[in-house]
Write an enzyme that holds these catalytic residues in place. Structure first.
Site, mmCIF file in Angstrom:
data_model
loop_
_atom_site.group_PDB
_atom_site.id
_atom_site.type_symbol
_atom_site.label_atom_id
_atom_site.label_comp_id
_atom_site.label_asym_id
_atom_site.label_seq_id
_atom_site.Cartn_x
_atom_site.Cartn_y
_atom_site.Cartn_z
ATOM 1 C CG ASP A 143 -69.405 43.926 3.698
ATOM 2 O OD1 ASP A 143 -70.582 44.150 4.010
ATOM 3 O OD2 ASP A 143 -69.010 42.816 3.266
ATOM 4 C CE1 TYR A 163 -67.466 37.204 2.954
ATOM 5 C CE2 TYR A 163 -66.920 39.451 3.598
ATOM 6 C CZ TYR A 163 -67.675 38.571 2.848
ATOM 7 O OH TYR A 163 -68.636 39.062 1.996
ATOM 8 C CE LYS A 180 -71.941 40.728 4.001
ATOM 9 N NZ LYS A 180 -70.477 40.850 4.123
ATOM 10 C CG HIS A 186 -73.256 35.926 4.346
ATOM 11 N ND1 HIS A 186 -71.940 35.780 4.689
ATOM 12 C CD2 HIS A 186 -73.236 36.405 3.073
ATOM 13 C CE1 HIS A 186 -71.157 36.145 3.679
ATOM 14 N NE2 HIS A 186 -71.920 36.523 2.684
#
Length: 290
Positions: free
Chosen positions: A50, A55, A84, A116
């Site tokens: 994930d 990120y 996301k 997200h």
């Protein structure tokens, strides 16, 4: 071969199988750290990973998988990849944002792509442009889903109201809702909404940012089963059919978190854990987003 052949899974509304256990990659930064975690995860039987645009590790994750899958005799089809859409790309930039994720991962397609956050970066949470931006983002994800670039689409951090709004307007219903879920935040209303609509409810922050592993009830239950508190918290979720995404950069912890399918917590102990519910959120709170 599907990801489910290596690990227990749930069947999404799309017909695709999503493993109950995935490696969360939040805060994993840099090619070396990502590669070490992915290597340990693949060795331990993880078949889901994930990520997210925010990120900033999609490219490193894609590269690690391309390099490491052959080591384990696996192909792209054997793993389930989630990413996301960043809040800065909510609305008119959603297509651009999703295509950027596809390009960064460079794995041909994304198994599951989520919005997200229900809000938009740069707007107040109460701004009434937020619903329109969400709807615009969803329409773009529907297009990419129809083209096969996103095998399933879903949302993250949506409230029951956001879910109902989406279900009334979408052409393709969300396959997954990913939200914070642990014994102190049992999300009963949200889980019922997901059940009613046939949406898979997926957990993140199962350990409450690490605080729940020292909760006296969790520690006591862990001693009963001779397991770690983290394993008990993850087992609590998967035993309810909720996929989990534990994150760690430590290979031994990655492997330890995978050992949650060879024991069962009694209904009485499950109830003791669930009785900790107090509605506490350790992460983002989307309840004020218009």
């Amino acid at each position: 071969m599907s990801p489910s052949s290596s690990s227990p899974s749930v069947v999404l509304s799309t017909g695709h199988q999503m493993p109950l256990l995935g490696l969360g990659t939040y805060k994993l930064r840099g090619a070396d750290e990502v590669s070490r975690a992915v290597d340990a995860a693949l060795a331990a039987g993880y078949r889901a990973f994930d990520s997210a645009a925010v990120y900033r590790n999609e490219a490193d994750l894609g590269r690690a998988l391309r390099e490491l899958l052959p080591k384990y005799g696996l192909t792209r089809e054997d793993v389930f990849i989630t990413s996301k859409l960043g809040p800065k790309d909510q609305g008119e930039r959603a297509m651009e944002g999703a295509l950027h994720s596809l390009s960064q991962l460079d794995l041909g397609y994304i198994d599951l792509y989520l919005i997200h956050w229900p809000g938009t970066q740069g707007l107040q949470v109460t701004d009434h442009q937020n619903p329109g931006n969400r709807a615009q983002s969803w329409a773009r994800l529907e297009e990419l889903h129809s083209q096969g670039k996103l095998k399933a689409i879903g949302v993250s951090n949506y409230t029951p109201a956001h879910m109902r709004e989406l279900m009334q307007s979408c052409k393709i219903p969300p396959a997954v809702l990913q939200v914070e879920f642990h014994p102190r935040l049992c999300q009963a209303e949200l889980r019922k909404v997901c059940a009613d609509y046939g949406v898979c409810f997926q957990a993140y922050s199962s350990l409450g940012k690490g605080e729940l592993v020292t909760d006296p009830v969790v520690v006591e239950v862990a001693k009963i089963y001779e397991r770690t508190p983290a394993q008990i918290l993850l087992r609590w979720a998967v035993q309810q059919g909720c996929p989990v995404l534990p994150k760690s950069s430590k290979p031994d912890r990655v492997q330890e978190n995978a050992r949650i399918f060879d024991f069962t917590v009694s209904s009485g102990d499950m109830d003791r854990l669930s009785a900790l519910d107090c509605g506490h959120k350790y992460c983002w709170d989307p309840s004020e987003v218009a």
